[in-house]
Design an enzyme around this catalytic site. Sequence first.
Site, PDB file in Angstrom:
ATOM      1  N   ASP A 164       0.834  -1.200   0.000  1.00 13.26           N
ATOM      2  CA  ASP A 164       0.000   0.000   0.000  1.00 13.26           C
ATOM      3  C   ASP A 164       0.873   1.255   0.000  1.00 13.26           C
ATOM      4  OD1 ASP A 164      -2.301   1.830   0.866  1.00 13.26           O
ATOM      5  OD2 ASP A 164      -3.285  -0.113   0.938  1.00 13.26           O
ATOM      6  N   HIS A 225      -3.496   5.922   3.627  1.00 12.50           N
ATOM      7  CA  HIS A 225      -4.295   4.740   3.288  1.00 12.50           C
ATOM      8  C   HIS A 225      -3.728   3.453   3.876  1.00 12.50           C
ATOM      9  CE1 HIS A 225      -6.000   1.750   0.359  1.00 12.50           C
ATOM     10  NE2 HIS A 225      -7.032   2.568   0.374  1.00 12.50           N
ATOM     11  N   SER A 405     -11.313  -0.970  -0.570  1.00  9.89           N
ATOM     12  CA  SER A 405     -10.026  -0.927   0.116  1.00  9.89           C
ATOM     13  C   SER A 405     -10.172  -1.268   1.589  1.00  9.89           C
ATOM     14  CB  SER A 405      -9.412   0.472   0.005  1.00  9.89           C
ATOM     15  OG  SER A 405      -8.819   0.686  -1.241  1.00  9.89           O
TER      16      SER A 405
END
Length: 464
Positions: A164, A225, A405
């Site tokens: 990520d 994220h 996600s």
Amino acid sequence: MKTPLKNLLHKSALAGVFSLLCASPFAAQVEDTSNAQITDRIIVKYKQGAKIGQAARLAPETVDKASRRAGHKMRHLRRMATGAQVMRLEGRKNKAELEAIISRLKQDPDVEYAEPDLMMKAMAVPNDPSYYDQWHYFESTGGLNLPAAWDTTQGEGVVVAVIDTGFLPHADLTANLLPGYDMISDTDVSVDGDGRDSDATDPGDWYTNTYCGDPRYPEADSSWHGTHVAGTIAAVTNNNMGVAGVASKAKIVPVRVLGRCGGYTSDIADGIIWSAGGSVSGVPTNANPAQVLNLSLGGSGSCATTTQNAINTARSLGATVVVAAGNSARNARRYTPASCSGVITVAATDRSGGRAYYSNYGNVVDVAAPGGETNVVSSDGVLSTLNSGNTVAGTDSYAYYPGTSMATPHVAGAAALIYSVNPNVTPDQVESILTSTARSFPSSCSRCGSGIVDAAAAVAAASN
């Protein structure tokens, strides 16, 4: 020219930062001990119309008669407020013995019902203050059914790679982080001013002035994220702080492949191979090969050969690869790595257990998990670890995010729980367990896979 893969989370839908506190009582559950000695007590309710049922205390001859019928000597303990009588056997009995005893007692025409007096225990519910805001873990309609799974395992001994944006040293996450790697080779994408190195820290992925060439997103703050995804998988739990993780005793290897504007297929493929313990030229071998790889990322188009080969290598090394279906409300076969072979492709459900409005769908989707929605109520998103900084890192925080996600790390965490109870399980077996034990959708979710992942059922199946 290589095309960067876009982060699947819609930046325009990001929720604000929240600080949440609530009480944390324990719930009770019946112990699942079908093959063990369960209890030494029986509850017997005599019919109110019978003389026996009106007695405040059972006469010795009544107890003797019940003992002979049961085939086991019993002793009367007390009368309950319901009018039923509590009887004690000589020693604990297993399920089969109890069923036989109860069956014989029910043959007495004066008996209204008989049942085992089961021992209860506190369910493994964390003491993290915001756990009860993580509806996506425990609510019966849209949740993952985690508390019952936690009674068996919290992911001990398992490593999950989060491929990520990297990580931030969040106080609710740091203890579960292992050394990772920054796989971004382009300094324009990396933001940190250098190429590949052993520092997987997230410097932020913010941009301004249509820097990424997409007029729909002229600017965006840093998403942090990877930190959010990692927190869902393995936030430190029972530390009286913040939130809980799906597999809180698993460890995270952060692999940075996404930066400003996204990440290149070539970097992501190397990250997949490295995460699973494979060899990448110029990069030291991963000292902590992951059993589970989480890819909450993707882009449009069919699965590239480069990506498929990387996935094949990871699977050959024993790793289960879990990927997001995508957030475009379209058929996931048009997106990669969602359409690749050998992956577990995850759709997102909302709090009602139906398909989240943004989630991709289709025959390539294997299962669904809570991804939430924040377009109406922020708290209907997925709550996890984050950072308060708009561009560069600020202070630790927590936030609700929506997206496939966010659904994907729920499944990666459930896979970690499976590996914890069955370390020799194969990637194909993990997929089979997750899909076969998934529960039916309580709301409409057409072509969202076999159902919503049920962590407790998956752990039970893996244990057997």
